[in-house]
Design a protein around this motif. Structure first.
Motif, short mmCIF file in Angstrom:
data_model
loop_
_atom_site.label_atom_id
_atom_site.label_comp_id
_atom_site.label_asym_id
_atom_site.label_seq_id
_atom_site.Cartn_x
_atom_site.Cartn_y
_atom_site.Cartn_z
N LEU A 33 0.85 -1.18 0.00
CA LEU A 33 0.00 0.00 0.00
C LEU A 33 0.89 1.24 0.00
CD1 LEU A 33 -2.57 -1.05 2.76
CD2 LEU A 33 -2.79 -1.34 0.29
N SER A 34 0.53 2.22 -0.78
CA SER A 34 1.27 3.47 -0.85
C SER A 34 0.48 4.54 -0.11
CB SER A 34 1.48 3.89 -2.31
OG SER A 34 2.18 5.11 -2.38
N ILE A 35 1.08 5.07 0.98
CA ILE A 35 0.45 6.09 1.81
C ILE A 35 0.89 7.45 1.26
CG2 ILE A 35 0.09 6.94 4.14
CD1 ILE A 35 -0.83 4.08 3.69
N ARG A 36 -0.07 8.28 0.82
CA ARG A 36 0.27 9.55 0.17
C ARG A 36 -0.47 10.70 0.82
NH1 ARG A 36 -0.67 9.31 -6.09
NH2 ARG A 36 -2.77 9.73 -5.31
N ASP A 49 4.20 1.74 2.03
CA ASP A 49 5.25 2.61 1.47
C ASP A 49 4.95 4.03 1.93
OD1 ASP A 49 7.18 3.90 0.07
OD2 ASP A 49 6.23 3.66 -1.89
N LEU A 50 5.88 4.65 2.66
CA LEU A 50 5.69 5.99 3.21
C LEU A 50 6.48 7.04 2.45
CD1 LEU A 50 5.92 5.18 7.04
CD2 LEU A 50 3.88 5.32 5.61
N SER A 51 6.98 6.71 1.25
CA SER A 51 7.84 7.66 0.52
C SER A 51 7.07 8.90 0.07
CB SER A 51 8.47 6.97 -0.69
OG SER A 51 7.46 6.47 -1.57
N GLU A 52 5.75 8.80 -0.14
CA GLU A 52 4.96 9.94 -0.59
C GLU A 52 4.13 10.55 0.53
OE1 GLU A 52 3.04 9.51 -4.49
OE2 GLU A 52 3.81 7.45 -4.51
N LEU A 53 4.44 10.21 1.79
CA LEU A 53 3.69 10.75 2.92
C LEU A 53 4.02 12.22 3.11
CD1 LEU A 53 1.86 10.26 5.40
CD2 LEU A 53 3.93 9.67 6.69
N GLY A 54 2.98 13.03 3.23
CA GLY A 54 3.17 14.47 3.46
C GLY A 54 3.16 14.78 4.95
N ARG A 55 2.34 15.75 5.32
CA ARG A 55 2.23 16.09 6.73
C ARG A 55 1.48 14.99 7.48
NH1 ARG A 55 -0.93 20.99 7.63
NH2 ARG A 55 -2.13 20.26 5.84
N VAL A 56 1.83 14.81 8.74
CA VAL A 56 1.17 13.79 9.56
C VAL A 56 1.15 14.27 11.00
CG1 VAL A 56 3.32 12.51 9.96
CG2 VAL A 56 1.12 11.33 10.16
N ASP A 57 0.03 14.01 11.69
CA ASP A 57 -0.06 14.31 13.11
C ASP A 57 -0.52 13.04 13.84
OD1 ASP A 57 -2.70 14.08 12.47
OD2 ASP A 57 -3.22 16.18 12.87
N THR A 58 -0.80 13.19 15.10
CA THR A 58 -1.14 12.01 15.92
C THR A 58 -2.39 11.31 15.39
OG1 THR A 58 -0.21 13.13 17.84
CG2 THR A 58 -1.57 11.21 18.26
N ALA A 59 -3.42 12.08 15.02
CA ALA A 59 -4.65 11.46 14.51
C ALA A 59 -4.38 10.70 13.22
CB ALA A 59 -5.70 12.55 14.28
N LEU A 95 8.24 -0.06 9.35
CA LEU A 95 8.26 0.70 8.11
C LEU A 95 8.88 2.08 8.32
CD1 LEU A 95 7.40 0.64 5.14
CD2 LEU A 95 5.19 1.58 5.84
N ALA A 96 8.62 2.70 9.49
CA ALA A 96 9.21 4.01 9.77
C ALA A 96 10.73 3.93 9.86
CB ALA A 96 8.63 4.55 11.08
N ASP A 97 11.25 2.80 10.36
CA ASP A 97 12.70 2.64 10.42
C ASP A 97 13.31 2.43 9.02
OD1 ASP A 97 12.85 2.90 13.15
OD2 ASP A 97 12.49 0.77 13.52
N GLN A 98 12.54 1.81 8.13
CA GLN A 98 13.08 1.46 6.82
C GLN A 98 12.88 2.55 5.78
OE1 GLN A 98 11.06 -2.18 5.89
NE2 GLN A 98 12.24 -3.41 7.36
#
Length: 389
Positions: A29-32, A62-72, A89-92
């Motif tokens: 899954l790609s998280i964008r 896949d978190l390569s296209e993740l933009g802003r993120v908060d706790t929610a 995944l955050a480590d990789q």
């Protein structure tokens, strides 16, 4: 869950919506986009729909296209991928900013440590024994706190009694009025009615044996030894112990106890000792009033139903009832008063700081006081019986 480009407000082609989405590439899954609180409602609906379509199965991400993120948003990503998979995944992810990595790790660790409800497979007998053990442990802890508080109160009493300058006379007199004088009418009325009931029931039973004259002895013995002190103590446990707990508990909620300690004053000297001493003065008086009222109620029934005149009732009391029965009843009153007052004050100090806690400890003080009064009265009755008193 993708969001295509759309015209801007002036008709030009705008950038894709920054609201986060997820693309299913089959194996992962790609998280964008931005996964933030502002888009939480739509992201939550999309996440629930995606998990429902996949029947709750999670895939690699896949978190390569993740933009802003908060706790929610991080919580929704953890729900989508799983807490452990998100932390891995955050480590990789090499391009992930350090602050995002730390946030995802914190959320994943919190959700991973959150215990999910599980169906109990414990044997019912083991569960009953565990519950009994926990209740026993709580009882011993309660007794430990009570004994410690009794020790503190006695130590403060021994220190203050020889020093009249430390006496709180105004607080003592006000507590005597509250615990004694204001409770006098209800104690007198209740014991009068109970005395009448005891006399009526005794006469009904003794009539079959032609011994209705002994109704006088029954009423006198029961009220001098037991009912007078017991009814007065139970009434004060419900009326006054709860008042002590609520008053001290409200002071703790309002941080008045902290203010007292800040001024260099001892809350036990200021709040507990006047109440304890007032109760030890009031309860013997109420007990005596209860004894007299109960016997007056019994005498009224004897005069109306058994043709035993008040003068004959008093003559039988003088002939058959020894003074020791009065002393036994009055001797128990100060002990009961001390315990009721100590328990009420202790539960007030145990209030944790909310209105709900005040209510819980007020109820607890009444239950504990009544239980201790009845328990000690039973022990005293057995002891006096064995001693021939």
């Amino acid at each position: 869950m993708t969001q295509p480009p759309h015209p801007g407000p002036h008709g030009s082609l705008a950038a894709p919506d920054v609201r986060g989405d997820v693309i299913d590439h089959g194996e992962h899954l790609s998280i964008r986009g931005d996964w933030v609180l502002g888009h939480y409602a739509r992201l939550k609906a999309d996440t629930d729909r995606f998990l429902a379509d996949r029947q709750g199965q999670r895939k690699a991400g896949d978190l390569s296209e993740l933009g802003r993120v908060d706790t929610a948003g991080a919580a929704l990503i953890a729900e989508l991928l799983g807490p452990d998979a998100l932390a891995q995944l955050a480590d990789q992810a090499p391009d992930l900013a350090e602050e995002k990595r730390a946030l995802l790790h914190a959320v994943a660790a919190t959700l991973a440590n959150r215990s999910e409800p599980q169906r109990s497979t414990t044997n019912p007998i083991v569960a009953i024994l565990m519950a009994a053990g926990q209740r026993t442990e709580q009882l011993f802890e309660l007794l430990r706190l009570l004994l410690g508080f009794i020790g503190q109160t006695l130590a403060a009493l021994a220190y203050n009694l020889p020093r009249p300058s430390r006496w709180r006379v105004t607080s003592f007199v006000a507590a005597v009025q509250d615990t004694g004088l204001n409770a006098l009418p209800i104690v007198a009325l209740l014991t009068f009615l109970v005395g009448a009931v005891v006399a009526f029931l005794g006469a009904t039973v003794l009539e079959d044996f032609g011994a209705t004259i002994y109704t006088v002895n029954l009423v006198a013995f029961s009220f001098l030894r037991e009912f007078g002190v017991l009814l007065a103590a139970i009434l004060l446990a419900g009326r006054t112990a709860s008042s002590f707990t609520a008053h001290i508990g409200a002071m703790k909620v309002n941080e008045e106890l902290d203010a007292i300690r800040t001024l260099g004053l001892n809350p036990i000297d200021l709040l507990v000792l006047p109440r304890v001493l007032a109760m030890m003065v009031s309860l013997p008086i109420l007990t005596f009033v209860g004894m007299i009222s109960g016997m007056v109620g019994g005498a009224a029934v004897c005069a109306l139903a058994l043709d035993i005149s008040p003068s004959q009732f008093i003559a039988i009391l003088e002939r058959d009832i020894a003074l020791k029965h009065l002393l036994v009843g009055l001797g128990k009153a100060p002990i009961f008063a001390f315990l009721i007052a100590v328990i009420g004050c202790l539960e007030g100090f145990k209030v944790s700081g909310s209105a709900q806690s005040v209510g819980e400890h007020t109820t607890s003080s009444v239950v504990q006081s009544i239980f201790m009064v009845i328990l000690l009265d039973s022990i005293a009755a057995l002891l006096f019986m064995e001693m021939g008193w």
